[in-house]
Design an enzyme around this catalytic site. Structure first.
Site, PDB file in Angstrom:
ATOM      1  N   ARG A  38       0.415  -1.396  -0.446  1.00  0.00           N
ATOM      2  CA  ARG A  38      -0.177   0.155  -0.081  1.00  0.00           C
ATOM      3  C   ARG A  38       0.606   1.158  -0.022  1.00  0.00           C
ATOM      4  O   ARG A  38       0.562   2.236  -0.791  1.00  0.00           O
ATOM      5  CB  ARG A  38      -0.701   0.036   1.775  1.00  0.00           C
ATOM      6  CG  ARG A  38      -2.162  -1.198   1.704  1.00  0.00           C
ATOM      7  CD  ARG A  38      -2.710  -1.053   0.131  1.00  0.00           C
ATOM      8  NE  ARG A  38      -3.509  -0.283   0.056  1.00  0.00           N
ATOM      9  CZ  ARG A  38      -4.301   0.286  -1.237  1.00  0.00           C
ATOM     10  NH1 ARG A  38      -4.472  -0.190  -1.890  1.00  0.00           N
ATOM     11  NH2 ARG A  38      -4.913   1.287  -1.050  1.00  0.00           N
ATOM     12  N   ILE A  39       1.597   1.470   0.406  1.00  0.00           N
ATOM     13  CA  ILE A  39       2.289   2.573   0.946  1.00  0.00           C
ATOM     14  C   ILE A  39       3.791   2.529  -0.018  1.00  0.00           C
ATOM     15  O   ILE A  39       3.725   4.218  -0.957  1.00  0.00           O
ATOM     16  CB  ILE A  39       3.780   2.945   2.113  1.00  0.00           C
ATOM     17  CG1 ILE A  39       2.770   2.618   3.936  1.00  0.00           C
ATOM     18  CG2 ILE A  39       3.744   3.891   1.635  1.00  0.00           C
ATOM     19  CD1 ILE A  39       1.251   3.451   3.952  1.00  0.00           C
TER      20      ILE A  39
ATOM     21  N   SER B  12       4.677   5.817  12.616  1.00  0.00           N
ATOM     22  CA  SER B  12       3.539   5.646  12.071  1.00  0.00           C
ATOM     23  C   SER B  12       2.632   7.002  10.806  1.00  0.00           C
ATOM     24  O   SER B  12       2.735   8.385  11.955  1.00  0.00           O
ATOM     25  CB  SER B  12       2.390   4.710  13.405  1.00  0.00           C
ATOM     26  OG  SER B  12       2.312   6.328  14.245  1.00  0.00           O
ATOM     27  N   CYS B  13       1.854   6.785  10.954  1.00  0.00           N
ATOM     28  CA  CYS B  13       0.873   7.439   9.791  1.00  0.00           C
ATOM     29  C   CYS B  13       0.501   8.237  11.221  1.00  0.00           C
ATOM     30  O   CYS B  13      -0.594   9.216  11.160  1.00  0.00           O
ATOM     31  CB  CYS B  13      -0.201   6.638   9.529  1.00  0.00           C
ATOM     32  SG  CYS B  13      -1.846   5.530  10.458  1.00  0.00           S
ATOM     33  N   THR B  14      -0.297   7.193  12.337  1.00  0.00           N
ATOM     34  CA  THR B  14      -0.969   7.825  13.713  1.00  0.00           C
ATOM     35  C   THR B  14      -0.172   9.307  14.101  1.00  0.00           C
ATOM     36  O   THR B  14      -0.808   9.994  14.760  1.00  0.00           O
ATOM     37  CB  THR B  14      -1.760   6.844  14.533  1.00  0.00           C
ATOM     38  OG1 THR B  14      -2.419   6.061  14.067  1.00  0.00           O
ATOM     39  CG2 THR B  14      -2.368   7.495  15.349  1.00  0.00           C
TER      40      THR B  14
ATOM     41  N   HIS C  85      -9.321   3.369  13.836  1.00  0.00           N
ATOM     42  CA  HIS C  85      -8.103   3.257  12.298  1.00  0.00           C
ATOM     43  C   HIS C  85      -9.240   2.549  11.712  1.00  0.00           C
ATOM     44  O   HIS C  85      -9.703   1.258  11.782  1.00  0.00           O
ATOM     45  CB  HIS C  85      -6.720   3.085  12.929  1.00  0.00           C
ATOM     46  CG  HIS C  85      -5.729   2.806  12.202  1.00  0.00           C
ATOM     47  ND1 HIS C  85      -5.690   2.337  11.202  1.00  0.00           N
ATOM     48  CD2 HIS C  85      -5.053   3.691  11.964  1.00  0.00           C
ATOM     49  CE1 HIS C  85      -4.600   2.473  10.521  1.00  0.00           C
ATOM     50  NE2 HIS C  85      -4.117   3.839  11.011  1.00  0.00           N
TER      51      HIS C  85
ATOM     52  N   ARG D 193      -9.793  -0.409  15.437  1.00  0.00           N
ATOM     53  CA  ARG D 193      -9.843  -0.743  14.132  1.00  0.00           C
ATOM     54  C   ARG D 193     -11.385  -1.158  13.305  1.00  0.00           C
ATOM     55  O   ARG D 193     -12.311  -1.833  13.789  1.00  0.00           O
ATOM     56  CB  ARG D 193      -9.047  -2.090  13.851  1.00  0.00           C
ATOM     57  CG  ARG D 193      -7.873  -1.724  13.780  1.00  0.00           C
ATOM     58  CD  ARG D 193      -7.003  -0.700  12.630  1.00  0.00           C
ATOM     59  NE  ARG D 193      -5.869  -1.079  12.950  1.00  0.00           N
ATOM     60  CZ  ARG D 193      -4.753  -2.252  13.010  1.00  0.00           C
ATOM     61  NH1 ARG D 193      -5.493  -2.747  11.780  1.00  0.00           N
ATOM     62  NH2 ARG D 193      -3.598  -1.306  13.005  1.00  0.00           N
TER      63      ARG D 193
ATOM     64  N   THR E 297      -2.456   0.940  20.104  1.00  0.00           N
ATOM     65  CA  THR E 297      -1.226   1.256  19.705  1.00  0.00           C
ATOM     66  C   THR E 297      -0.515   1.953  20.244  1.00  0.00           C
ATOM     67  O   THR E 297      -0.306   2.238  21.486  1.00  0.00           O
ATOM     68  CB  THR E 297      -2.202   2.529  19.319  1.00  0.00           C
ATOM     69  OG1 THR E 297      -0.818   3.209  18.012  1.00  0.00           O
ATOM     70  CG2 THR E 297      -2.404   3.578  19.511  1.00  0.00           C
ATOM     71  N   GLY E 298       0.855   1.702  20.128  1.00  0.00           N
ATOM     72  CA  GLY E 298       2.135   2.328  20.138  1.00  0.00           C
ATOM     73  C   GLY E 298       2.676   4.247  20.343  1.00  0.00           C
ATOM     74  O   GLY E 298       3.082   4.665  20.939  1.00  0.00           O
TER      75      GLY E 298
ATOM     76  N   ARG F  13      -6.620  -9.330  16.553  1.00  0.00           N
ATOM     77  CA  ARG F  13      -7.256  -8.911  15.225  1.00  0.00           C
ATOM     78  C   ARG F  13      -7.461  -9.944  14.281  1.00  0.00           C
ATOM     79  O   ARG F  13      -7.548 -10.178  12.727  1.00  0.00           O
ATOM     80  CB  ARG F  13      -5.914  -8.358  14.889  1.00  0.00           C
ATOM     81  CG  ARG F  13      -5.108  -7.167  16.021  1.00  0.00           C
ATOM     82  CD  ARG F  13      -4.348  -6.950  14.533  1.00  0.00           C
ATOM     83  NE  ARG F  13      -4.225  -5.208  15.662  1.00  0.00           N
ATOM     84  CZ  ARG F  13      -3.220  -4.744  15.606  1.00  0.00           C
ATOM     85  NH1 ARG F  13      -1.755  -5.155  14.078  1.00  0.00           N
ATOM     86  NH2 ARG F  13      -2.605  -3.815  16.052  1.00  0.00           N
TER      87      ARG F  13
END
Length: 478
Positions: free
Chosen positions: A136-137, A287-289, A315, A369, A346-347, A333
């Site tokens: 994806r990225i 990360s994105c977040t 997310h 999620r 999430t970190g 998950r």
């Protein structure tokens, strides 16, 4: 008569936007000048997108900006020997028309406002980039790098490294670049050179290399030297694993598109990119977040001071989850991503302190999620040192988005109708939803949207430029 008037006005705007397009393209390809309008990129923008970006100006600053008022600035810019910079013609035009009644002084005004970029001695050398992984990225980074193709381009995508190499693999990889269920079709043409294992996208020749380990590649065999390898596989996150890339001939720096472990610097572009030193060979783009929330947190802390807070991330599901219920090593998950909201950890909140040490130990975080393929939201609940209210907080964050050092990271919306799909393709790290802001006394809750794929990829490109010593002025100065 009224109907004819509206149609005529539309046609005039359409023709003016059409006239802008070739000038915008030449400015970038020949001079390395990227033109934006209040932060909205006009490079490769369609006629309709140019018109829409002008309509948004009034929402930002209260003043209307017509295409006939901005066109003289694009025209003047095309006549100036300006090089390697980003120019916001919206801000220039608004400032000019507030003090002038005609366009007679536009060229003189532009010459003065852009003096630092005129006849700029551009001694920056083009640098080779390798994408290690093409998920994806990786594919979005490829799109971003390819759209900047031109003689003045300094980030040159030279190769993609993949595992596998089975029959038909090359065409399938090219097809995934051509078409994307979330981000739409590739803006241009994509061809496959089966004989030489390459993809040609908009004239950019991209060597496809198949390898099972980072240290078994000799990039110099393909004419690639002193390259930055962007690892978007997520397989290696520590210095030992990422260091394998540096054992390959032709690779000198590595950028990880995920949070790193150990002493590797986690960089949020716009916040702590100056922590990158020439001698740093391995860097993480976090990360994105973390990229979405850190610029907003920095802005709030700079003005009010943050005592403590909590970040809840809503997310979109990711490749790490299952389409249907199946085994997964992480709690919850394994349950079907398109059918469930899934609480996970999430970190990102703790990782903020790696980019912004002043917030060390002040934030907690969790994540949910949800069944959407892209665009996420961070709900940031903060206790502040100073007092505020909704109006003051929003006014401050609007100014941050329009005219601060964080203007390329933070966007701001006043829409009462915006939903997640409206933010697909946003180039900002985060978008403050002002209608949802809650603020009273020393407490505030902020809602920040972010395209966790494309917006994050734009942040990664910024880190790439910094690692390779590539610098672009943003004018006018905020």
């Amino acid at each position: 008569m009224t109907a004819d008037k509206h149609l005529q006005s539309w046609q005039e705007r359409f023709e003016m936007a059409e006239a802008m397009q070739p000038l915008l393209g030449k400015l970038y390809r020949n001079q390395g000048v990227e033109v934006v309008l209040y932060g909205k990129p006009l490079l490769n923008a369609s006629t309709i997108e140019i018109i829409k970006s002008h309509r948004l100006v009034r929402r930002h600053v209260g003043d209307k900006l017509r295409l006939r008022e901005s066109f003289p600035f694009v025209e003047a810019l095309s006549k100036l020997a300006v090089k390697q910079c980003k120019v916001d013609i919206g801000k220039l035009a608004i400032n000019y028309w507030r003090e002038h009644s005609d366009a007679s002084q536009v060229e003189a005004y532009m010459s003065q406002a852009l003096a630092s970029a005129i006849d700029h001695d551009d001694n920056q050398q083009a640098r080779d980039v390798v994408l290690y992984g093409f998920g994806r990225i990786g594919r979005l980074l490829a799109r971003l790098l390819i759209e900047r193709t031109g003689v003045s381009n300094k980030l040159c995508l030279r190769a993609i490294v993949l595992r596998g190499g089975r029959k038909g693999d090359l065409e399938k990889r090219a097809s995934l670049l051509r078409r994307d269920s979330v981000h739409g079709p590739f803006n241009g043409s994509v061809e496959v050179d089966e004989e030489n294992n390459a993809i040609i996208a908009n004239g950019t020749y991209i060597q496809v290399i198949y390898a099972n380990s980072p240290d078994e590649i000799d990039y110099t065999k393909y004419g690639i030297n002193d390259a930055l390898v962007v690892d978007n596989t997520g397989i290696w996150k520590d210095e030992a694993g990422l260091g394998l890339h540096l054992k390959s001939n032709g690779a000198t720096k590595v950028l990880l598109t995920a949070p790193a472990k150990g002493a590797i610097k986690n960089i949020v572009y716009g916040v702590n990119e100056n922590d990158i030193l020439d001698e740093d060979t391995i860097v993480s783009a976090a990360s994105c977040t973390t990229n979405a929330i850190t610029p907003v947190l920095k802005a709030v802390n700079d003005k009010y001071g943050i005592v403590n807070g909590h970040v809840e991330t809503i997310h979109s599901y990711t490749n790490d989850q299952n389409l249907i219920d199946n085994y997964h090593s992480a709690d919850r998950r394994g349950r079907s991503a398109p059918l469930n909201m899934v609480i996970t950890e999430t970190g990102a909140a703790k990782a903020v302190s790696k980019a912004l040490p002043v917030l060390e130990g002040k934030l907690t975080g969790n994540a949910i999620r949800v069944p959407t393929p892209n665009v996420s939201m961070a709900i940031i609940s903060l206790n502040l040192n100073g007092e505020t209210n909704k109006q003051d907080m929003n006014e401050y964050l609007r100014n941050v988005a329009l005219c601060s050092e964080l203007q390329n990271q933070v966007d701001f919306t006043e829409s009462t109708e915006i939903v997640s799909s409206d933010l697909v393709g946003s180039r900002y790290a985060g978008v403050v939803d002002s209608q949802a802001t809650i603020a009273e006394g020393n407490r505030t809750i902020l809602y920040v949207w972010y395209d966790n794929e494309f917006g994050y990829s734009c942040q990664v490109v910024g880190v790439m430029q910094k690692m390779l010593g590539l610098h672009y002025q943003s004018l006018p100065v905020a």
